[in-house]
Enzyme design. Structure first.
Site, short mmCIF file in Angstrom:
data_model
loop_
_atom_site.label_atom_id
_atom_site.label_comp_id
_atom_site.label_asym_id
_atom_site.label_seq_id
_atom_site.Cartn_x
_atom_site.Cartn_y
_atom_site.Cartn_z
N THR A 167 -1.67 -10.88 -1.42
CA THR A 167 -0.79 -11.75 -0.65
C THR A 167 -0.80 -13.16 -1.23
OG1 THR A 167 -2.63 -12.23 0.87
CG2 THR A 167 -1.14 -10.44 1.47
N THR B 47 0.83 -1.21 0.00
CA THR B 47 0.00 0.00 0.00
C THR B 47 0.86 1.25 0.00
OG1 THR B 47 -1.74 -1.17 1.21
CG2 THR B 47 -1.81 1.23 1.25
N ASP C 173 -6.57 -3.29 -2.94
CA ASP C 173 -5.86 -4.19 -2.05
C ASP C 173 -6.60 -5.53 -1.99
OD1 ASP C 173 -3.94 -5.03 -0.30
OD2 ASP C 173 -4.73 -3.95 1.44
N ARG D 232 5.73 -3.74 9.08
CA ARG D 232 4.52 -3.51 9.89
C ARG D 232 4.70 -4.07 11.29
NH1 ARG D 232 -0.59 -5.75 7.17
NH2 ARG D 232 -0.27 -3.90 5.86
#
Length: 346
Positions: free
Chosen positions: A161, A68, A112, A220
């Site tokens: 993913t 992102t 996404d 993250r």
């Protein structure tokens, strides 16, 4: 109930603002992924020089690696507007049509989890990506008719993913596919240094290194851990995050010096002890450790395989010598090469 929804909405908004604060806005501030960044820079510069919309881009890789963030950096570098959504949110063709017709020439639509698009929505994307038109069916039955909508030339950036879940027709319409890999410890240290500056966190090199090497190669996770270590240091009245402080804080979360958490260790131990080192199917492993199959496959396995603790074989999941040495347990089932090569039943 309404109050609970309001509180949940507020918490989600705060989390999104926190994420946005830490996200780099330009390529120069985005450590790691050098080959991917170079390809994207070339695409952006070439399209800018020609005055054309960017070609469609697919970003794939494990969660938390910056897909992102890269989409927003691309939009900033190109000087384009960006509209973001996710696959599960787009439920009807009208939802997609509304987003596409709302774009300006050269804008970016970022989807996404694009592999979770409903198949009927995915089919509408084919003509939108190739010919910049979309045909919408009005009414049904005898009076059914279609209306063709002309779209501005736009760039679709998809993030996933699970690249294998995309259909071949959709995957083939992306001009560039970029896979993001796990980050090295030194790259994560750069990310944490920037995050510490943004959040005004006092930390020395040893403290940041301790967090980086336990972050599973994922920015993250690193950013989440530095927030926890900050809270730990504050409560313990430590003025700065040092190596020992970070070690104590992360040990409290059951994250060891190799970055493995409680579930990672349970997975390895289950194969070694419960299944005696023999190949085990995903379903059986999930039952043994009390976790969902998808979570094991998408969250835990990639890192364990990357770090050399786990292997996928035609017979099932097996641990490596590195895992046996870690626990000091030799699999009773013998060497994997000696196991019968039979199809995985679970």
């Amino acid at each position: 109930m309404a109050n609970e929804r309001f509180i949940t909405s507020e918490l989600n908004a705060r989390e999104e603002n926190f994420e946005a604060t830490l996200r780099p806005q330009v390529f120069a501030d985005f450590p790691g992924q050098d080959r991917v960044k170079e390809r994207l820079r070339i695409m952006v510069e070439a399209s800018t020089n020609r005055g054309e919309a960017l070609s469609h881009i697919l970003l794939c890789g494990p969660p938390g690696l910056g897909k992102t963030t890269l989409a927003n950096i691309i939009a900033n570098a190109r000087g384009s507007g960006i509209k973001s959504t996710s696959g599960p949110v787009i439920e009807k063709p009208g939802d997609l049509a509304g987003m596409l017709t709302g774009l300006n020439e050269g804008d970016i639509l970022f989807i996404d989890e694009i592999h979770r698009l409903p198949i009927q929505i995915e089919e509408y994307l084919y003509s939108a990506m190739e010919d910049f038109v979309i045909d919408i069916m009005l009414e049904q039955g005898v009076g059914a008719r279609s209306v063709r909508l002309n779209l501005p030339k736009f760039c679709l950036i998809g993030a996933t993913t699970r690249q294998g879940k995309l259909s071949s027709p959709l995957r083939s319409r992306f001009t560039m596919t970029c896979r993001l890999d796990y980050y090295r410890v030194d790259e994560l240290e750069k990310i944490l240094t920037r995050s510490a500056d943004v959040l005004n966190i006092a930390a020395d090199t040893a403290g940041l290194h301790e967090i980086a090497r336990r972050s599973r190669g994922t920015p993250r996770i690193a950013n989440n851990l530095i927030r926890w270590v900050r809270d730990f240091a504050q409560v313990r009245r430590e003025s700065i995050i040092t190596g020992p402080v970070a070690d104590q804080a992360l040990t409290m979360l059951d994250i060891d010096k190799d970055g493995l958490d409680e579930m990672d260790n349970r997975i390895i131990e289950a194969i070694l002890v419960k299944f005696r080192g023999r190949p085990v199917g995903l379903k059986s492993l999930a039952v043994a450790v009390g976790e969902e199959e998808g979570t094991i496959e998408d969250v835990y396995e990639p890192y364990l395989i990357q770090e050399g603790y786990l292997l996928r074989t035609p017979a099932g999941r097996v641990v490596t010598n590195k895992a046996e040495m870690r626990f000091g347990i030799k699999g009773i089932g013998g060497d994997v090469s000696e196991q019968p090569r039979q199809p995985e039943l679970f």
